[in-house]
Motif scaffolding. Sequence first.
Motif, PDB file in Angstrom:
ATOM      1  N   LEU A 102       5.339   6.414  -0.209  1.00  0.00           N
ATOM      2  CA  LEU A 102       6.282   6.211  -1.307  1.00  0.00           C
ATOM      3  C   LEU A 102       6.605   4.730  -1.424  1.00  0.00           C
ATOM      4  O   LEU A 102       6.949   4.082  -0.429  1.00  0.00           O
ATOM      5  CB  LEU A 102       7.566   7.001  -1.038  1.00  0.00           C
ATOM      6  CG  LEU A 102       8.702   6.874  -2.051  1.00  0.00           C
ATOM      7  CD1 LEU A 102       8.292   7.416  -3.417  1.00  0.00           C
ATOM      8  CD2 LEU A 102       9.940   7.605  -1.538  1.00  0.00           C
ATOM      9  N   THR A 131       7.012   4.398   3.833  1.00  0.00           N
ATOM     10  CA  THR A 131       7.822   4.034   2.674  1.00  0.00           C
ATOM     11  C   THR A 131       7.812   2.519   2.566  1.00  0.00           C
ATOM     12  O   THR A 131       7.981   1.821   3.559  1.00  0.00           O
ATOM     13  CB  THR A 131       9.278   4.521   2.837  1.00  0.00           C
ATOM     14  OG1 THR A 131       9.277   5.920   3.090  1.00  0.00           O
ATOM     15  CG2 THR A 131      10.089   4.236   1.584  1.00  0.00           C
ATOM     16  N   CYS A 168      11.298   1.396   7.279  1.00  0.00           N
ATOM     17  CA  CYS A 168      10.281   1.310   6.253  1.00  0.00           C
ATOM     18  C   CYS A 168       9.683  -0.097   6.233  1.00  0.00           C
ATOM     19  O   CYS A 168      10.108  -0.972   6.984  1.00  0.00           O
ATOM     20  CB  CYS A 168      10.892   1.647   4.890  1.00  0.00           C
ATOM     21  SG  CYS A 168      12.240   0.573   4.428  1.00  0.00           S
TER      22      CYS A 168
END
Length: 176
Positions: A102, A131, A168
Amino acid sequence: PAQPQAQNAHKGQFGDVGMVGGAAGMEGAAMLAASAALHSGAGRVMLHLLDSTERPAALAPDIMQRPLIAMESLRGALVAGCGGGNAIATVLPRLLQHPGPLVLDADALNGLAQDESLRHSLRARSALAATVLTPHPLELARLLGSSTAQVQADRIGAARQAAAQWQCLVVLKGSG
């Protein structure tokens, strides 16, 4: 230089990318991001425009427009926030559940900065998949509760702080 593709190669071998963004009046940002994914070598590129069900005339014919539910079942990478406006915040809780990679940009980052529960979900998703946050200095300052001047004074430190805090990758835009 790009490697020549096998004669029997097809789009299904080059990965899927989904794009969620393009609130009313900002469709161009999502369309440009989708085009970039396609031209970077993604096999299939799907786009969900937040405030539109009609296909924009300027959308490249090889970009597939899809409903949000199709983005939720996407097996490839998902990019959210490009031109998302305030509308992205309403779908962000669902997008943070995406089981694949993502990338959060622009208004998705602003939505995260405004909602502690979304930041908690961001931290929790590190168990799902990679992420990547792509803030500019002001967006990162909002996320960290600091100022742009503080971010600019220690860009690497600010990016590392955000990466550690939300588990992330952080790509801080700008020089340095």
